[in-house]
Write an enzyme that holds these catalytic residues in place. Structure first.
Site, PDB file in Angstrom:
ATOM      1  N   ARG A   1      -1.817   7.477  -0.615  1.00 59.89           N
ATOM      2  CA  ARG A   1      -1.334   8.842  -0.853  1.00 59.89           C
ATOM      3  C   ARG A   1      -2.301   9.653  -1.702  1.00 59.89           C
ATOM      4  O   ARG A   1      -2.271  10.881  -1.668  1.00 59.89           O
ATOM      5  CB  ARG A   1       0.088   8.819  -1.440  1.00 59.89           C
ATOM      6  CG  ARG A   1       1.124   8.338  -0.407  1.00 59.89           C
ATOM      7  CD  ARG A   1       2.551   8.343  -0.937  1.00 59.89           C
ATOM      8  NE  ARG A   1       2.747   7.325  -1.954  1.00 59.89           N
ATOM      9  CZ  ARG A   1       3.224   6.106  -1.722  1.00 59.89           C
ATOM     10  NH1 ARG A   1       3.578   5.734  -0.501  1.00 59.89           N
ATOM     11  NH2 ARG A   1       3.359   5.241  -2.717  1.00 59.89           N
TER      12      ARG A   1
ATOM     13  N   GLU B   1       3.815  -6.506 -11.109  1.00 62.43           N
ATOM     14  CA  GLU B   1       5.004  -7.123 -11.703  1.00 62.43           C
ATOM     15  C   GLU B   1       5.033  -8.617 -11.340  1.00 62.43           C
ATOM     16  O   GLU B   1       5.259  -9.475 -12.183  1.00 62.43           O
ATOM     17  CB  GLU B   1       6.246  -6.410 -11.184  1.00 62.43           C
ATOM     18  CG  GLU B   1       7.520  -6.793 -11.907  1.00 62.43           C
ATOM     19  CD  GLU B   1       8.761  -6.085 -11.352  1.00 62.43           C
ATOM     20  OE1 GLU B   1       9.820  -6.225 -11.949  1.00 62.43           O
ATOM     21  OE2 GLU B   1       8.628  -5.397 -10.310  1.00 62.43           O
TER      22      GLU B   1
END
Lengths: 192, 188
Positions: free
Chosen positions: B68, B105
């Site tokens: 993006r 994560e």
């Protein structure tokens, strides 16, 4: 490399040729990527030449400015580099066409063939309305499989795909033929 | 100012965004910029706000993070006459690359940049649609600094403040500019 297109462009021919030759020379060929025997056309070097990049966008905008294009659809990921500047200049919407599981909302999916196996392209439901005039953009057309999938997605929602536009065509792979009745416009045609 | 200056303009940009709950996994409120791209005025305003901020800062490189960042970076680069450099996931860039690993994560990922795209002395702006924890932006900064560029700022459309990306960048000495802030938790 020769420049080619099938329609008259309302730009001074000599000026256009100078722009095309600079664009063509700014593209780097990388042998044996992603696998042996493939001569990869690398547009990242063109993006390092602000004049060549601007000329690339201008050539597309000049062609489509009077054609009432309301949507520019760009194929992930290199279509995201060329599509948005064209959309902004035309005042059109930009719609990303993506690999599976990237778009977060409700999508429609279209499967297409690869050399070995298949892949999928997706578009958000509601991004494009019936009757909209659409330009499909990618950096390069090879076999045309990805572009055909993008055209099908757009036609399934009732859009009118006016043309497909790419910076580079690999002419030997005959992607142009695979597009059938959909016209193709490219700036540079390569027979590497 | 660290956020977009005109409240009407940034208000329109913020309302053009769409929040998708539970994507890509339960509990995440995903900030979807694709609806912004369907509003040509809001998309143009987004780019214009960045261009206004950077056009006099002698930026020679805009680095955009896949994918993006490829939507917002090139229009800014074109407007200010800078190079555009894509920063990509592994094995996408065809030429010789430098790689920077970063922690997720769960597990890790890698960002790559072409050797030679950026030179010593280049002044760089890094662009992405959104900053969350700042992990990807820090990896991008490291790539540019390893190649000898000076990272002037990181610019994103959206910041998720609860995830403290701004603090993470500040600990690397880098400022962040965003247009809008979004909520992380659904409102009760």
């Amino acid at each position: 490399m020769a420049a080619t297109n099938s329609d008259h462009i309302q730009t001074d021919a000599a000026v256009k040729d100078v722009r095309i030759s600079r664009i063509s020379s700014s593209i780097r060929v990388i042998p044996d990527f992603p696998k042996p025997g493939i001569m990869f056309q690398d547009i990242t070097t063109m993006l390092l030449d602000p004049v060549a990049f601007k000329d690339t966008i201008d050539l597309f905008v000049e062609r489509y400015r009077e054609k009432n294009i309301s949507v520019v659809a760009g194929v992930e990921a290199r279509g995201f580099i060329f599509g948005p500047p064209i959309a902004l200049a035309l005042g059109a919407k930009f719609v990303p066409i993506r690999k599976p599981n990237k778009l977060p909302g409700e999508v429609i999916s279209e499967e297409y063939s690869l050399e070995y196996g298949t892949d999928i392209m997706e578009m958000h439901v509601g991004a494009v309305q019936k009757g909209e005039r659409v330009l499909v953009i990618d950096d390069l057309i090879a076999t045309g499989g990805t572009l055909v999938a993008a055209i099908k997605l757009l036609e399934r929602v009732g859009a009118d795909v006016v043309e497909c536009a790419c910076v580079i065509e690999l002419a030997d792979l005959k992607g142009r033929d695979r597009l059938g009745d959909k016209p193709l416009f490219v700036l540079v045609s390569s027979t590497c | 100012m660290s956020t977009g200056d005109n409240p009407d303009t940034t208000g329109r940009i913020k309302s053009a965004l769409r929040v998708i709950p539970n994507f890509p996994k339960p509990g995440i409120m995903f900030q979807d910029i694709t609806t912004l791209l369907l509003d040509p005025k809001a998309f143009k305003d987004t780019i214009d706000l960045f261009v206004e901020r950077y056009k006099h800062q002698h930026i020679s490189v805009i680095a955009g993070i896949e994918a993006r960042g490829f939507i917002f970076g090139p229009p800014i680069a074109l407007a200010i006459g800078a190079k555009f450099v894509p920063l990509r996931k592994p094995k996408k860039l065809p030429g010789e690359v430098i790689s920077e690993k970063y922690i997720l994560e769960y597990g890790s990922d890698c960002l790559e940049m072409h050797v030679g795209a950026v030179e010593s002395g280049d002044r760089a702006l890094i662009v992405d649609d959104l900053i969350a924890t700042g992990g990807t932006l820090c990896a991008a900064m490291n790539l540019l600094e390893r190649a000898g560029a000076e990272v002037v700022e990181c610019a994103c459309v959206i910041e998720v403040p609860e995830l403290k990306g701004r603090e993470r960048l500040r600990s690397h000495g880098k400022p962040l500019y965003v247009l809008v802030e979004s909520q992380f938790e659904p409102s009760s």
